[in-house]
Design an enzyme around this catalytic site. Sequence first.
Site, PDB file in Angstrom:
ATOM      1  N   ASP A 125       0.666  -1.080  -0.155  1.00  0.00           N
ATOM      2  CA  ASP A 125      -0.159  -0.080   0.001  1.00  0.00           C
ATOM      3  C   ASP A 125       0.880   1.011  -0.059  1.00  0.00           C
ATOM      4  O   ASP A 125       2.004   1.507   0.747  1.00  0.00           O
ATOM      5  CB  ASP A 125      -0.728   0.029   1.361  1.00  0.00           C
ATOM      6  CG  ASP A 125      -2.058   0.161   0.794  1.00  0.00           C
ATOM      7  OD1 ASP A 125      -2.568   1.311   0.381  1.00  0.00           O
ATOM      8  OD2 ASP A 125      -3.232  -0.500   1.411  1.00  0.00           O
ATOM      9  N   ASP A 134      -3.098   4.581  -2.352  1.00  0.00           N
ATOM     10  CA  ASP A 134      -4.395   4.968  -1.488  1.00  0.00           C
ATOM     11  C   ASP A 134      -4.710   6.577  -2.031  1.00  0.00           C
ATOM     12  O   ASP A 134      -3.810   7.298  -2.309  1.00  0.00           O
ATOM     13  CB  ASP A 134      -3.779   5.138  -0.154  1.00  0.00           C
ATOM     14  CG  ASP A 134      -4.832   5.394   1.016  1.00  0.00           C
ATOM     15  OD1 ASP A 134      -5.834   4.698   1.184  1.00  0.00           O
ATOM     16  OD2 ASP A 134      -4.836   6.295   1.612  1.00  0.00           O
ATOM     17  N   GLU A 157      -6.162   3.592  -5.765  1.00  0.00           N
ATOM     18  CA  GLU A 157      -7.483   3.381  -5.177  1.00  0.00           C
ATOM     19  C   GLU A 157      -8.050   4.855  -6.012  1.00  0.00           C
ATOM     20  O   GLU A 157      -8.052   5.883  -5.637  1.00  0.00           O
ATOM     21  CB  GLU A 157      -7.440   3.607  -3.761  1.00  0.00           C
ATOM     22  CG  GLU A 157      -8.732   3.617  -3.129  1.00  0.00           C
ATOM     23  CD  GLU A 157      -8.811   4.110  -1.808  1.00  0.00           C
ATOM     24  OE1 GLU A 157      -9.805   3.621  -0.930  1.00  0.00           O
ATOM     25  OE2 GLU A 157      -8.082   4.893  -1.324  1.00  0.00           O
ATOM     26  N   HIS A 185     -11.020  -3.942   2.797  1.00  0.00           N
ATOM     27  CA  HIS A 185     -10.921  -3.553   4.483  1.00  0.00           C
ATOM     28  C   HIS A 185     -11.839  -2.265   4.574  1.00  0.00           C
ATOM     29  O   HIS A 185     -11.814  -1.739   5.741  1.00  0.00           O
ATOM     30  CB  HIS A 185      -9.464  -3.177   4.745  1.00  0.00           C
ATOM     31  CG  HIS A 185      -8.928  -2.035   3.984  1.00  0.00           C
ATOM     32  ND1 HIS A 185      -8.568  -2.040   2.754  1.00  0.00           N
ATOM     33  CD2 HIS A 185      -8.580  -0.785   4.460  1.00  0.00           C
ATOM     34  CE1 HIS A 185      -8.181  -0.646   2.061  1.00  0.00           C
ATOM     35  NE2 HIS A 185      -7.968  -0.205   3.211  1.00  0.00           N
ATOM     36  N   ASP A 186     -12.290  -1.591   3.565  1.00  0.00           N
ATOM     37  CA  ASP A 186     -13.245  -0.319   3.942  1.00  0.00           C
ATOM     38  C   ASP A 186     -14.558  -0.773   3.747  1.00  0.00           C
ATOM     39  O   ASP A 186     -15.484   0.380   3.879  1.00  0.00           O
ATOM     40  CB  ASP A 186     -12.755   0.718   2.924  1.00  0.00           C
ATOM     41  CG  ASP A 186     -11.518   1.351   3.150  1.00  0.00           C
ATOM     42  OD1 ASP A 186     -10.954   1.237   4.354  1.00  0.00           O
ATOM     43  OD2 ASP A 186     -10.786   1.771   2.224  1.00  0.00           O
TER      44      ASP A 186
HETATM   45  O1  ISL Z   1     -13.870   3.674   4.222  1.00  0.00           O
HETATM   46  C1  ISL Z   1     -14.221   4.617   3.607  1.00  0.00           C
HETATM   47  C2  ISL Z   1     -15.806   4.874   3.773  1.00  0.00           C
HETATM   48  O2  ISL Z   1     -16.542   4.162   4.974  1.00  0.00           O
HETATM   49  C3  ISL Z   1     -13.782   5.386   2.321  1.00  0.00           C
HETATM   50  O3  ISL Z   1     -14.331   6.602   2.190  1.00  0.00           O
HETATM   51  C4  ISL Z   1     -12.446   5.595   2.699  1.00  0.00           C
HETATM   52  O4  ISL Z   1     -11.988   6.700   3.556  1.00  0.00           O
HETATM   53  C5  ISL Z   1     -11.435   6.043   1.350  1.00  0.00           C
HETATM   54  O5  ISL Z   1     -11.926   4.769   0.574  1.00  0.00           O
HETATM   55  C6  ISL Z   1     -10.323   6.215   1.488  1.00  0.00           C
HETATM   56  O6  ISL Z   1      -9.667   4.874   1.931  1.00  0.00           O
HETATM   57  C7  ISL Z   1      -8.386   4.694   1.849  1.00  0.00           C
HETATM   58  O7  ISL Z   1      -7.614   6.050   2.628  1.00  0.00           O
HETATM   59  C8  ISL Z   1      -8.126   6.049   3.838  1.00  0.00           C
HETATM   60  C9  ISL Z   1      -7.895   4.820   4.896  1.00  0.00           C
HETATM   61  O8  ISL Z   1      -8.696   4.776   5.997  1.00  0.00           O
HETATM   62  C10 ISL Z   1      -8.693   3.607   4.099  1.00  0.00           C
HETATM   63  O9  ISL Z   1      -8.422   2.614   4.952  1.00  0.00           O
HETATM   64  C11 ISL Z   1      -8.018   3.444   2.761  1.00  0.00           C
HETATM   65  O10 ISL Z   1      -8.292   2.371   2.012  1.00  0.00           O
HETATM   66  C12 ISL Z   1      -7.209   7.005   4.574  1.00  0.00           C
HETATM   67  O11 ISL Z   1      -5.678   6.592   4.511  1.00  0.00           O
END
Ligand code: ISL
Length: 596
Positions: free
Chosen positions: A139, A241, A295, A370-371
């Site tokens: 990541d 990310d 992402e 994971h989100d």
């Molecule tokens: O998880 C979300 C909503 O529930 C998303 O809006 C998420 O914040 C967005 O997809 C960005 O995600 C990524 O960056 C974030 C991190 O918390 C997430 O785990 C990651 O996948 C900040 O780094």
Amino acid sequence: MCHTTPSTRPLQLLSLFLAVFFLSSCKNDAPKNASAPPADIPDRKWWKEAVVYQIYPRSFKDSDGDGVGDLKGITSKLDYVKSLGVDIIWLNPIYGSPNDDNGYDISDYQGIMKEFGTMDDFDALLKGMHERGLKVVMDLVVNHCSDEHEWFKQARSSRDNPYRDYFHWWPAEKGKPNPRYSFFDVNNDAWEYDKKTDAYYLHYFSDKQPDLNWENPKVREEIFSMMRFWFDKGVDGFRMDVIPFISKDTSYPPLPVEYKGDMVKYYANGPHLHEYLQAMNREVLSKYDIMTVAEGIGTTTDDILNFVDPDRKELNMGYHFEGVSYGYVPGKFKTPEPDGYKLVGFKEIYSRWDAAFAEKGWGTIYLGNHDQPRMVTRWGNDSPEWRELSSKMLTTFLMTMRGTPYYYYGDELGMNNIKFDRIEDYRDIETLNIYKKIQQEGGDLNAFIESQKNGGARDNGRTPFQWDATTNAGFTTGTPWLKVNPNYTTVNAAAQESDPNSVLNYFRNIVKLRKNEPVLIYGKYTLLDKDNPDVYAYTRELKGKKLLILLNFRDKPTTANLGMDISKAKLLIDNYGDGPQNGANLRPYEAAVLEL
Ligand code: ISL
């Protein structure tokens, strides 16, 4: 209908031979040893032909009893991962971090999080993966770092510190800056006042995740050099990310009047984004045989090619949010529509995204990460009666679409949402902050907790992997950092290992099928029976070979209107074992792949 099972399929040996030939003739686009792909399938790449398996390291396997998964734990399970037939492992962040957002707040980009182990453990893991022919994608979290990173500690120490411009500051004497939205701030305020230097700093995520200032060339060089460090070690790619957020209009003008809180739309794709990605490609990515996936927060079918058109020399793939954001109640945090999502709209989204790459570029396909909530809870049916069949059906969808599949750990067992009753069980900053916000506003807290049982609270998808029926599902000998789903006594890898009909073995079989059938990777996708509210049916076609995929998304029997006779079709795989009965009549959650 002609039925064959994986063990008796007459053409299996031939197709295995063809697959070996096919895979061994596949060359990547490395600058070194590059050779033209076979003329009959243009633009072949290893990352298009791969299946990615995502591991959330915190929850995969704990080797030292502290309740947190770690690198040695993953290393100890590499034979299992290899047995799945997947090719690439995507690891969520494993770098030094105070864990405000489970590693997405990085304090040391070239070190390992203490709870996860050491750099030696990482080197051993990488070696173990490569020995097994597995690639690893890390990541890359570079929109922001941790407020405990040395850069930020320096930056906040004085206005004239050399690191000051590594971040976005707004001096307080200019008044309060125009509002910007933060995902993980209780008040959604992305400007945090910092007393020492009497200024606000920007954080799109938590106040412990200050945004890095990409407009500063020194920041870009630091990041590029960090990327080289990992590539030189041998990592095989990066998942980037929130990469569309890195470039900002640093004058921070007022938001346009049309702005209705749709932060992603207005904040993604900043003015210099593609210039920075092209520089990254020129200076780093193009020098290695690696893969990249954005992402793609905020990306649409209209602009995704700006990221992945090979002629632009930026990234290889992106994953969109339209699919996973579909079917939620507007304005209510990740709360599924009470009557369930509409399949016709779901099909429209995935078909439109497939079409975006019809001429060039390459897509991805995923239903969980994971989100997100667990795939089977959100898109299938996690009741005991249908959990297995609907998990297999969704897996069939993922493995038969065009685009590289990203498959989330535990989905191969049919793991489902844990459905916490109490806020005290949650660990995720996002859920805890939303709860606090509702509390401050005097809202209905119980309704929120209820909404997240089938909804999108991220901890639903982060519970420990269910290895076996022993204490804590064999994940840890200590107290797990997040509760284990109590259904581990029956839903676990050990129980499924020996059952040929398990969700796990179905996953293995269909991964094998995808890898043996180039048509499932490169074949043209055509949606059939588009307005059918219950069935997702499509064909994949390549050089005279045509496969039909039938997926019943409902807990009742139904029929696909295909306008063709499929009685002579050959069954390649299905989740009931004996294939659709009487033409295209499908049993509840039935999934079948047929050769026409
Ligand atoms: O998880 C979300 C909503 O529930 C998303 O809006 C998420 O914040 C967005 O997809 C960005 O995600 C990524 O960056 C974030 C991190 O918390 C997430 O785990 C990651 O996948 C900040 O780094």
